[in-house]
Scaffold this motif. Sequence first.
Motif, PDB file in Angstrom:
ATOM      1  N   THR A 181       0.831  -1.212   0.000  1.00  0.00           N
ATOM      2  CA  THR A 181       0.000   0.000   0.000  1.00  0.00           C
ATOM      3  C   THR A 181       0.855   1.247   0.000  1.00  0.00           C
ATOM      4  OG1 THR A 181       0.004   0.042   2.404  1.00  0.00           O
ATOM      5  CG2 THR A 181      -1.796  -1.168   1.338  1.00  0.00           C
ATOM      6  N   GLY A 182       2.139   1.080   0.343  1.00  0.00           N
ATOM      7  CA  GLY A 182       3.005   2.254   0.444  1.00  0.00           C
ATOM      8  C   GLY A 182       2.828   3.021   1.743  1.00  0.00           C
ATOM      9  N   LYS A 183       1.940   2.526   2.620  1.00  0.00           N
ATOM     10  CA  LYS A 183       1.725   3.216   3.896  1.00  0.00           C
ATOM     11  C   LYS A 183       2.645   2.637   4.963  1.00  0.00           C
ATOM     12  CE  LYS A 183      -2.048   5.456   2.504  1.00  0.00           C
ATOM     13  NZ  LYS A 183      -2.049   6.902   2.266  1.00  0.00           N
ATOM     14  N   ARG A 184       3.149   3.519   5.833  1.00  0.00           N
ATOM     15  CA  ARG A 184       4.044   3.068   6.896  1.00  0.00           C
ATOM     16  C   ARG A 184       3.330   3.160   8.233  1.00  0.00           C
ATOM     17  NH1 ARG A 184       8.489   6.067   7.649  1.00  0.00           N
ATOM     18  NH2 ARG A 184       9.508   4.248   8.533  1.00  0.00           N
ATOM     19  N   VAL A 185       3.370   2.061   8.981  1.00  0.00           N
ATOM     20  CA  VAL A 185       2.677   2.033  10.266  1.00  0.00           C
ATOM     21  C   VAL A 185       3.688   1.720  11.370  1.00  0.00           C
ATOM     22  CG1 VAL A 185       0.777   1.042  11.600  1.00  0.00           C
ATOM     23  CG2 VAL A 185       0.591   1.184   9.111  1.00  0.00           C
ATOM     24  N   LEU A 186       3.597   2.513  12.453  1.00  0.00           N
ATOM     25  CA  LEU A 186       4.455   2.308  13.622  1.00  0.00           C
ATOM     26  C   LEU A 186       3.688   1.505  14.672  1.00  0.00           C
ATOM     27  CD1 LEU A 186       6.906   3.029  15.519  1.00  0.00           C
ATOM     28  CD2 LEU A 186       5.564   5.050  16.196  1.00  0.00           C
ATOM     29  N   VAL A 187       4.354   0.479  15.212  1.00  0.00           N
ATOM     30  CA  VAL A 187       3.768  -0.273  16.322  1.00  0.00           C
ATOM     31  C   VAL A 187       4.722  -0.127  17.504  1.00  0.00           C
ATOM     32  CG1 VAL A 187       3.117  -2.554  17.179  1.00  0.00           C
ATOM     33  CG2 VAL A 187       2.581  -1.907  14.810  1.00  0.00           C
ATOM     34  N   VAL A 188       4.228   0.389  18.615  1.00  0.00           N
ATOM     35  CA  VAL A 188       5.072   0.528  19.798  1.00  0.00           C
ATOM     36  C   VAL A 188       4.743  -0.606  20.760  1.00  0.00           C
ATOM     37  CG1 VAL A 188       5.874   2.051  21.642  1.00  0.00           C
ATOM     38  CG2 VAL A 188       4.986   3.022  19.519  1.00  0.00           C
ATOM     39  N   GLY A 189       5.693  -1.500  20.951  1.00  0.00           N
ATOM     40  CA  GLY A 189       5.489  -2.645  21.841  1.00  0.00           C
ATOM     41  C   GLY A 189       5.409  -3.924  21.031  1.00  0.00           C
ATOM     42  N   ALA A 190       6.270  -4.892  21.379  1.00  0.00           N
ATOM     43  CA  ALA A 190       6.302  -6.183  20.680  1.00  0.00           C
ATOM     44  C   ALA A 190       5.721  -7.290  21.546  1.00  0.00           C
ATOM     45  CB  ALA A 190       7.715  -6.524  20.236  1.00  0.00           C
ATOM     46  N   GLY A 191       4.694  -6.928  22.339  1.00  0.00           N
ATOM     47  CA  GLY A 191       3.931  -7.941  23.068  1.00  0.00           C
ATOM     48  C   GLY A 191       2.888  -8.520  22.115  1.00  0.00           C
ATOM     49  N   PRO A 192       1.984  -9.340  22.657  1.00  0.00           N
ATOM     50  CA  PRO A 192       0.990  -9.968  21.778  1.00  0.00           C
ATOM     51  C   PRO A 192       0.144  -8.964  20.997  1.00  0.00           C
ATOM     52  CG  PRO A 192       0.492 -10.346  24.115  1.00  0.00           C
ATOM     53  CD  PRO A 192       1.874  -9.805  24.039  1.00  0.00           C
ATOM     54  N   THR A 205      11.606  -9.887  21.453  1.00  0.00           N
ATOM     55  CA  THR A 205      10.168  -9.699  21.231  1.00  0.00           C
ATOM     56  C   THR A 205       9.354 -10.521  22.230  1.00  0.00           C
ATOM     57  OG1 THR A 205      10.207 -11.573  19.720  1.00  0.00           O
ATOM     58  CG2 THR A 205      10.408  -9.376  18.732  1.00  0.00           C
ATOM     59  N   GLY A 206       8.051 -10.253  22.289  1.00  0.00           N
ATOM     60  CA  GLY A 206       7.139 -11.109  23.055  1.00  0.00           C
ATOM     61  C   GLY A 206       6.443 -10.395  24.196  1.00  0.00           C
ATOM     62  N   GLY A 207       7.015  -9.315  24.715  1.00  0.00           N
ATOM     63  CA  GLY A 207       6.392  -8.639  25.849  1.00  0.00           C
ATOM     64  C   GLY A 207       6.247  -9.603  27.014  1.00  0.00           C
ATOM     65  N   MET A 208       5.069  -9.560  27.654  1.00  0.00           N
ATOM     66  CA  MET A 208       4.826 -10.417  28.820  1.00  0.00           C
ATOM     67  C   MET A 208       4.843 -11.904  28.460  1.00  0.00           C
ATOM     68  SD  MET A 208       4.695  -9.005  31.706  1.00  0.00           S
ATOM     69  CE  MET A 208       4.502  -7.386  32.450  1.00  0.00           C
ATOM     70  N   MET A 209       4.707 -12.229  27.187  1.00  0.00           N
ATOM     71  CA  MET A 209       4.768 -13.647  26.808  1.00  0.00           C
ATOM     72  C   MET A 209       6.171 -14.200  27.070  1.00  0.00           C
ATOM     73  SD  MET A 209       2.478 -13.965  23.330  1.00  0.00           S
ATOM     74  CE  MET A 209       3.546 -12.985  22.268  1.00  0.00           C
ATOM     75  N   LEU A 243      -0.404   1.727  19.471  1.00  0.00           N
ATOM     76  CA  LEU A 243       0.265   1.817  20.760  1.00  0.00           C
ATOM     77  C   LEU A 243      -0.077   0.568  21.578  1.00  0.00           C
ATOM     78  CD1 LEU A 243       1.816   3.793  22.704  1.00  0.00           C
ATOM     79  CD2 LEU A 243      -0.454   4.507  23.500  1.00  0.00           C
ATOM     80  N   ALA A 244       0.951  -0.240  21.874  1.00  0.00           N
ATOM     81  CA  ALA A 244       0.707  -1.513  22.585  1.00  0.00           C
ATOM     82  C   ALA A 244       1.804  -1.716  23.608  1.00  0.00           C
ATOM     83  CB  ALA A 244       0.672  -2.660  21.583  1.00  0.00           C
ATOM     84  N   VAL A 245       1.876  -0.767  24.539  1.00  0.00           N
ATOM     85  CA  VAL A 245       2.988  -0.770  25.497  1.00  0.00           C
ATOM     86  C   VAL A 245       2.698  -1.613  26.735  1.00  0.00           C
ATOM     87  CG1 VAL A 245       3.982   1.420  24.761  1.00  0.00           C
ATOM     88  CG2 VAL A 245       2.138   1.420  26.458  1.00  0.00           C
ATOM     89  N   GLY A 246       1.491  -2.167  26.828  1.00  0.00           N
ATOM     90  CA  GLY A 246       1.193  -3.051  27.943  1.00  0.00           C
ATOM     91  C   GLY A 246       1.216  -2.344  29.284  1.00  0.00           C
ATOM     92  N   ALA A 247       1.312  -3.142  30.345  1.00  0.00           N
ATOM     93  CA  ALA A 247       1.379  -2.633  31.716  1.00  0.00           C
ATOM     94  C   ALA A 247       2.585  -3.302  32.355  1.00  0.00           C
ATOM     95  CB  ALA A 247       0.095  -2.953  32.466  1.00  0.00           C
ATOM     96  N   ASP A 254       0.811  -1.696  36.617  1.00  0.00           N
ATOM     97  CA  ASP A 254       0.409  -0.375  36.144  1.00  0.00           C
ATOM     98  C   ASP A 254       1.090  -0.093  34.811  1.00  0.00           C
ATOM     99  OD1 ASP A 254      -1.299   0.410  38.189  1.00  0.00           O
ATOM    100  OD2 ASP A 254       0.398   0.983  39.481  1.00  0.00           O
ATOM    101  N   THR A 255       0.501   0.825  34.068  1.00  0.00           N
ATOM    102  CA  THR A 255       1.111   1.221  32.795  1.00  0.00           C
ATOM    103  C   THR A 255       2.132   2.335  33.034  1.00  0.00           C
ATOM    104  OG1 THR A 255      -0.660   2.816  32.518  1.00  0.00           O
ATOM    105  CG2 THR A 255      -0.926   0.691  31.411  1.00  0.00           C
ATOM    106  N   ASP A 256       3.046   2.463  32.107  1.00  0.00           N
ATOM    107  CA  ASP A 256       3.914   3.637  32.062  1.00  0.00           C
ATOM    108  C   ASP A 256       3.623   4.329  30.747  1.00  0.00           C
ATOM    109  OD1 ASP A 256       5.836   5.517  31.743  1.00  0.00           O
ATOM    110  OD2 ASP A 256       7.556   4.159  32.031  1.00  0.00           O
TER     111      ASP A 256
END
Lengths: 547, 334
Positions: A129-140, A165-169, A220-224, A362-364
Amino acid sequence: MDKPFAITLDVGTSRANKTGSWRTERAVYVERQPPCNQACPAGENIQGWLYAAEEGPGADGRGYERAWRTIMADNPFPAIMGRVCYHPCETACNREIVDEAVGINSVERFLGDEAIRQGWTVSVEAPPTGKRVLVVGAGPAGLSAAYHLAMLGHDVTVVDSAPLTGGMMRFGIPAYRLPRDVLDAEVQRIRDLGVHFHLGATVTDLDETIRDGGYDATFLAVGAQVGKRAYLPAGSVSHVLDAVTMLRGLEEGEAPMLGRRVAVYGGGNAAMDAARTARRLGADEAVVIYRRTRDRMPAHEGEVREAQEEGVLFRWLTTITQVDEGSLTVERMELDQSGFPHPTGEFDTLSADALVLALGQDTDLSLLEGMDDIAVRDGVVTVDHELMTGRPGVFAGGDAVPHERSVTVAVGHGRRAARAIDDWLADRAPEPVPHRELADFAMLNTWYYEDAPHQQRSMLEAVRRQSTFDEVVLGLDETTALYEARRCMSCGNCFSCDNCVGVCPDNAVRRLGPPGEYLIDLDYCKGCGLCVAECPAGAIAMVPEEI
Amino acid sequence: MTTVDLKLYQVGTFAAGNRLLPLEDRTVQAHPDRSNSITSGHRACQGCGEVLGARYVLDAAMRATGGDLVAVNATGCLEVFSTPYPESSWQLPWLHSLFGNAPAVASGVAAALRATGRGHTRVVGQAGDGGTVDIGFGALSGMFERNDDVLFVCYDNEGYMNTGVQRSGATPGGARTANTKAIGPEPGNAFGQGKNMPRIAMAHEIPYVATATVADLHDLERKVEKAMTFHGARYLHVLVPCPLGWGSASKDTILLARLAQRSGIFPVFESEGGEVTAVTPIRRRVPVEDYLRPQRRYSHLFGAHPRPDVVARIQAGADRSIARYGLLADSSEK
Ligand SMILES: Cc1cc2nc3c(=O)[nH]c(=O)nc-3n(C[C@H](O)[C@H](O)[C@H](O)COP(=O)(O)OP(=O)(O)OC[C@H]3O[C@@H](n4cnc5c(N)ncnc54)[C@H](O)[C@@H]3O)c2cc1C
Ligand SMILES: Cc1ncc(C[n+]2csc(CCOP(=O)(O)OP(=O)(O)O)c2C)c(N)n1
Ligand code: SF4
Ligand code: SF4
Ligand SMILES: [Mg+2]
């Protein structure tokens, strides 16, 4: 006329008599929503993949692969799910009423493991698509979004402060429940789709990161990540730490010094993991202290049972009032009518070399500072139905938004957000989700299903489990997985049993050829309703005829 | 015993077919090429159990004989709704003569075929319960006695349905019919009368006697197939609920047949040479009340002036047949 004596008419077939005209209601095939699908936080089509799995190696030898691909359409982690998901699908399963719920989770795990063994992969079919997407956090949540966004043709970059990668996993769930090679294998598939990963990189100012990177949209997927601390009067030398710090430290290679007797404070899954881990690290005694009763513990029943089997002790209706070196002061609690615990003034002393706090996370969200259009309430990010925050193009999900916290919920958020981002980037209204009537137990005719209890996953011997991080719950072998899949009653959806073809007194149900494709011949259907009543799966309905 | 070997197939085991089963393990009804011996356009009521039973039986017999089959029919619903002149629903050679003579005609057809060197062609005689247990009784007994090579099938809907639901010798005690009204101290049909035709057939010590219902297709087809392996007189008694005569919903025809078996009211068994050789054990037993309640012909037993004494009497009958045939023997549900 060369007819026999007394015969005046040619013999005709009764098919000339269109008895369909008697009808006031007609039978129609429907696809109802199976309760398992309805309950799955990741939005899986469980009945659909069990249908494929039932074929097993099947006629074309690819039933399992088709099943796996059906899962992968919604969830990139079948092998992980099969280990850590709390399987609300099984709680909802209609088969529970017949004998026992289908072991959906076990079958999912078998399929996930089979994919790893066989090296099945997925590839991006959509044009870029040519669109760039940022994902913050490599949890599930982040990984699931990255997977779905990549499959939709977007250019995805995932940033995470952790080195892996994996976050809490990875940094929460212990390896005895989720072996890291399984986690790595399923994440590798996402890497292979061309998703970029920046690990060991903390986003401190989201606005700036988006601007500098020129991203078209963000998830935004920064978890807790921050273990909750309770205020406890404590002596200077007392050894207090929190569960997530302890579990993360262990994953990073620094086994915490806990001593012989370890107390864990809290009643959730993290508390169970901390106590079971303490046992594995050599503690003779691990005791979970919880202020309510067992049935009110938020921890999953299976986790509590496994912890008990491993020798973890429990003190229900207890709070900690003071921490000293080598001992804790605790107070007994009482529940009121509404189940709320109240202090009783009865105190007791417990010896403990270390106290692990497992009181939730808690989240940060400091990275959102200055983004005033993104509302944060009670420590979590406010999102709309499409998971978009107040800032157009910035979406959020997983533990960082207000919802039940689980890997499966996070994966579901990642999928929903990816679709919403795709729509938003294309400036397109979201496709309405067609409403499917719930396939209630009362709509089934379960007489047709033979009784068969579900195959228990074998457990590693408890003794062995206590001292190692080997996987605790073993997977099903091929035959038992197949057997288990075939217990599915296919609620609300045809599974091609031909019963409708059999029971119609008017031969009005025709099979079109491929399994599951039938046609009701309205020239002859009298509308008796037998096919509906005798459909095992509740996949036919009577609808009034317009007269 | 008559249970199906379940192997690994846990779905649709009792259903007509299943995409996971090899074709030979599915029922004839699930075969793409079933003969549809009685085809669409017949004038049977919505949800008629008799037409369903007849197709089940004849399609299985057609398959067992490779299509080399003749059917002889007594008067009754099955004949009337299938052949309003000049239409016919029958897709096999089919002959109708009178209400009372079907067994004799079937015997004659078998003899004629043999005499003309066509003894390979098999004969099925069929009738309702009236045509079997009442008016055709003498002819049938003769057919049994002579051991004529005919499979005689009774489609038992427990009354003379074609003429407006009158009592037959197969109408059960307590049931309301047009001439056993639900009035007086003993409403409905009298108890202690009527005939148990399968047992009478067994008393003739013919090669094969079996009972079946339209609710268990696998069992019914297997019995037809087995019957066709014998020569001589054979008797099959099939329970076929009649929505009109029983006052039940058209969708409940199969359900009622199943409940009749599950309650013990209708024992399902096989016999060879006069001895019971197998029974279909009851899976998930139910009280007779579950079977009676959905039928208006028993509504006078419930309602405003219930008759638990009559229900108990029917239950006692079911209990007696459960004991007589050992219907719980193979089952954990006592
Ligand atoms: C001990 C424990 C056991 C659990 N067991 C289970 C279980 O068995 N089953 C289950 O379903 N759920 C379980 N859970 C809950 C589950 O792990 C979480 O709900 C889930 O992982 C949340 O996913 P997420 O993607 O939202 O966040 P996370 O998994 O927490 O991932 C967030 C990621 O974001 C990164 N990050 C955070 N801030 C920044 C930043 N500013 N810049 C860059 N990166 C950042 C973090 O490093 C992390 O990798 C458990 C939780 C714990 C603590
Ligand atoms: C000798 C004679 N008496 C009466 C009739 C009228 N008659 C036709 S069918 C029938 C009843 C049929 O009952 P059953 O054999 O049970 O068949 P069903 O219609 O119930 O299927 C009667 C009385 C007749 N045709 N011939
Ligand atoms: S029986 Fe199958 S379709 Fe029905 S709820 Fe259970 S798993 Fe889902
Ligand atoms: S009256 Fe009964 S037996 Fe006759 S056609 Fe109607 S349902 Fe069938
Ligand atoms: Mg009759």
